[in-house]
Design a protein around this motif. Sequence first.
Motif, PDB file in Angstrom:
ATOM      1  N   MET A   1       0.838  -1.183   0.000  1.00 56.83           N
ATOM      2  CA  MET A   1       0.000   0.000   0.000  1.00 56.83           C
ATOM      3  C   MET A   1       0.882   1.245   0.000  1.00 56.83           C
ATOM      4  SD  MET A   1      -2.842   1.104   2.801  1.00 56.83           S
ATOM      5  CE  MET A   1      -4.339   1.652   2.044  1.00 56.83           C
ATOM      6  N   LYS A   2       0.480   2.238  -0.770  1.00 56.15           N
ATOM      7  CA  LYS A   2       1.230   3.491  -0.823  1.00 56.15           C
ATOM      8  C   LYS A   2       1.054   4.275   0.470  1.00 56.15           C
ATOM      9  CE  LYS A   2       1.611   4.692  -5.621  1.00 56.15           C
ATOM     10  NZ  LYS A   2       1.409   5.771  -6.584  1.00 56.15           N
ATOM     11  N   THR A   3       2.068   5.073   0.787  1.00 54.56           N
ATOM     12  CA  THR A   3       2.011   5.916   1.981  1.00 54.56           C
ATOM     13  C   THR A   3       2.421   7.336   1.634  1.00 54.56           C
ATOM     14  OG1 THR A   3       4.274   5.369   2.599  1.00 54.56           O
ATOM     15  CG2 THR A   3       2.530   3.995   3.540  1.00 54.56           C
ATOM     16  N   LEU A   4       2.180   8.225   2.576  1.00 53.65           N
ATOM     17  CA  LEU A   4       2.577   9.623   2.482  1.00 53.65           C
ATOM     18  C   LEU A   4       3.608   9.916   3.564  1.00 53.65           C
ATOM     19  CD1 LEU A   4      -0.959  11.253   2.435  1.00 53.65           C
ATOM     20  CD2 LEU A   4       0.729  11.611   0.657  1.00 53.65           C
ATOM     21  N   THR A   5       4.570  10.752   3.243  1.00 50.67           N
ATOM     22  CA  THR A   5       5.476  11.256   4.254  1.00 50.67           C
ATOM     23  C   THR A   5       4.841  12.504   4.842  1.00 50.67           C
ATOM     24  OG1 THR A   5       7.395  10.434   3.066  1.00 50.67           O
ATOM     25  CG2 THR A   5       7.792  12.148   4.698  1.00 50.67           C
ATOM     26  N   VAL A   6       4.755  12.579   6.154  1.00 53.79           N
ATOM     27  CA  VAL A   6       4.152  13.731   6.816  1.00 53.79           C
ATOM     28  C   VAL A   6       5.182  14.392   7.724  1.00 53.79           C
ATOM     29  CG1 VAL A   6       2.334  14.538   8.370  1.00 53.79           C
ATOM     30  CG2 VAL A   6       1.891  12.645   6.827  1.00 53.79           C
ATOM     31  N   ASN A   7       5.317  15.703   7.571  1.00 55.97           N
ATOM     32  CA  ASN A   7       6.182  16.498   8.440  1.00 55.97           C
ATOM     33  C   ASN A   7       5.322  17.588   9.059  1.00 55.97           C
ATOM     34  OD1 ASN A   7       7.963  15.807   5.835  1.00 55.97           O
ATOM     35  ND2 ASN A   7       9.192  15.666   7.674  1.00 55.97           N
ATOM     36  N   ILE A   8       5.313  17.667  10.375  1.00 56.92           N
ATOM     37  CA  ILE A   8       4.638  18.756  11.079  1.00 56.92           C
ATOM     38  C   ILE A   8       5.721  19.548  11.794  1.00 56.92           C
ATOM     39  CG2 ILE A   8       2.939  19.405  12.816  1.00 56.92           C
ATOM     40  CD1 ILE A   8       1.492  16.752  12.231  1.00 56.92           C
ATOM     41  N   VAL A   9       5.792  20.835  11.467  1.00 55.04           N
ATOM     42  CA  VAL A   9       6.851  21.692  11.980  1.00 55.04           C
ATOM     43  C   VAL A   9       6.245  22.955  12.586  1.00 55.04           C
ATOM     44  CG1 VAL A   9       8.942  22.956  11.358  1.00 55.04           C
ATOM     45  CG2 VAL A   9       8.388  20.846  10.183  1.00 55.04           C
ATOM     46  N   THR A  10       6.827  23.407  13.708  1.00 53.99           N
ATOM     47  CA  THR A  10       6.434  24.661  14.346  1.00 53.99           C
ATOM     48  C   THR A  10       7.676  25.558  14.405  1.00 53.99           C
ATOM     49  OG1 THR A  10       7.019  24.005  16.596  1.00 53.99           O
ATOM     50  CG2 THR A  10       4.810  23.382  15.827  1.00 53.99           C
ATOM     51  N   PRO A  11       7.511  26.812  14.819  1.00 43.58           N
ATOM     52  CA  PRO A  11       8.693  27.660  14.989  1.00 43.58           C
ATOM     53  C   PRO A  11       9.702  27.086  15.991  1.00 43.58           C
ATOM     54  CG  PRO A  11       6.733  29.005  14.942  1.00 43.58           C
ATOM     55  CD  PRO A  11       6.279  27.571  14.980  1.00 43.58           C
ATOM     56  N   ASP A  12       9.235  26.235  16.903  1.00 39.93           N
ATOM     57  CA  ASP A  12      10.118  25.619  17.899  1.00 39.93           C
ATOM     58  C   ASP A  12      10.825  24.372  17.389  1.00 39.93           C
ATOM     59  OD1 ASP A  12       9.441  27.567  19.778  1.00 39.93           O
ATOM     60  OD2 ASP A  12       7.712  26.409  20.473  1.00 39.93           O
ATOM     61  N   GLY A  13      10.443  23.894  16.199  1.00 34.95           N
ATOM     62  CA  GLY A  13      11.091  22.725  15.632  1.00 34.95           C
ATOM     63  C   GLY A  13      10.105  21.671  15.171  1.00 34.95           C
TER      64      GLY A  13
END
Length: 134
Positions: free
Chosen positions: A1-13
């Motif tokens: 099954m295909k997947t997505l790369t997810v990045n969640i970023v804030t000003p703190d990192g």
Amino acid sequence: MKTLTVNIVTPDGPVYDSEVDMIIAKTASGEIGILPGHIPMVAPLVVGAIKLKKEAKTEYVAVSSGFVEVRPEKVSILATSAEVASSIDLARAKEAMKRAEERIQSKQDSVDHSRAELALKRAMNRINVHEGNF
């Protein structure tokens, strides 16, 4: 099954970086579901939970505001603030909710009611994400 790369970023990192099967996010125009191969887009986020589905497991991240950028195999979320459900300090969130409620009920002219209402929404979102209430 295909997947997505997810990045969640804030000003703190960085807050989250993983492969998922599906993302559900609350945008200014409503909830959107993102699967691998989704058309490229950018949308503003509102106070809410990001649901990250991976196999039979679902993870939640409380987000206060920001933007989601979608590409066919990668999703980047740039958030003002974000917390994974397991790292939310429940006592601190309840105290923030109490302070915001007191400000809203205050009759003083110096109180910025719209700011207090936004603080209340953020605190309630953090509590709901921690407790799994949606």
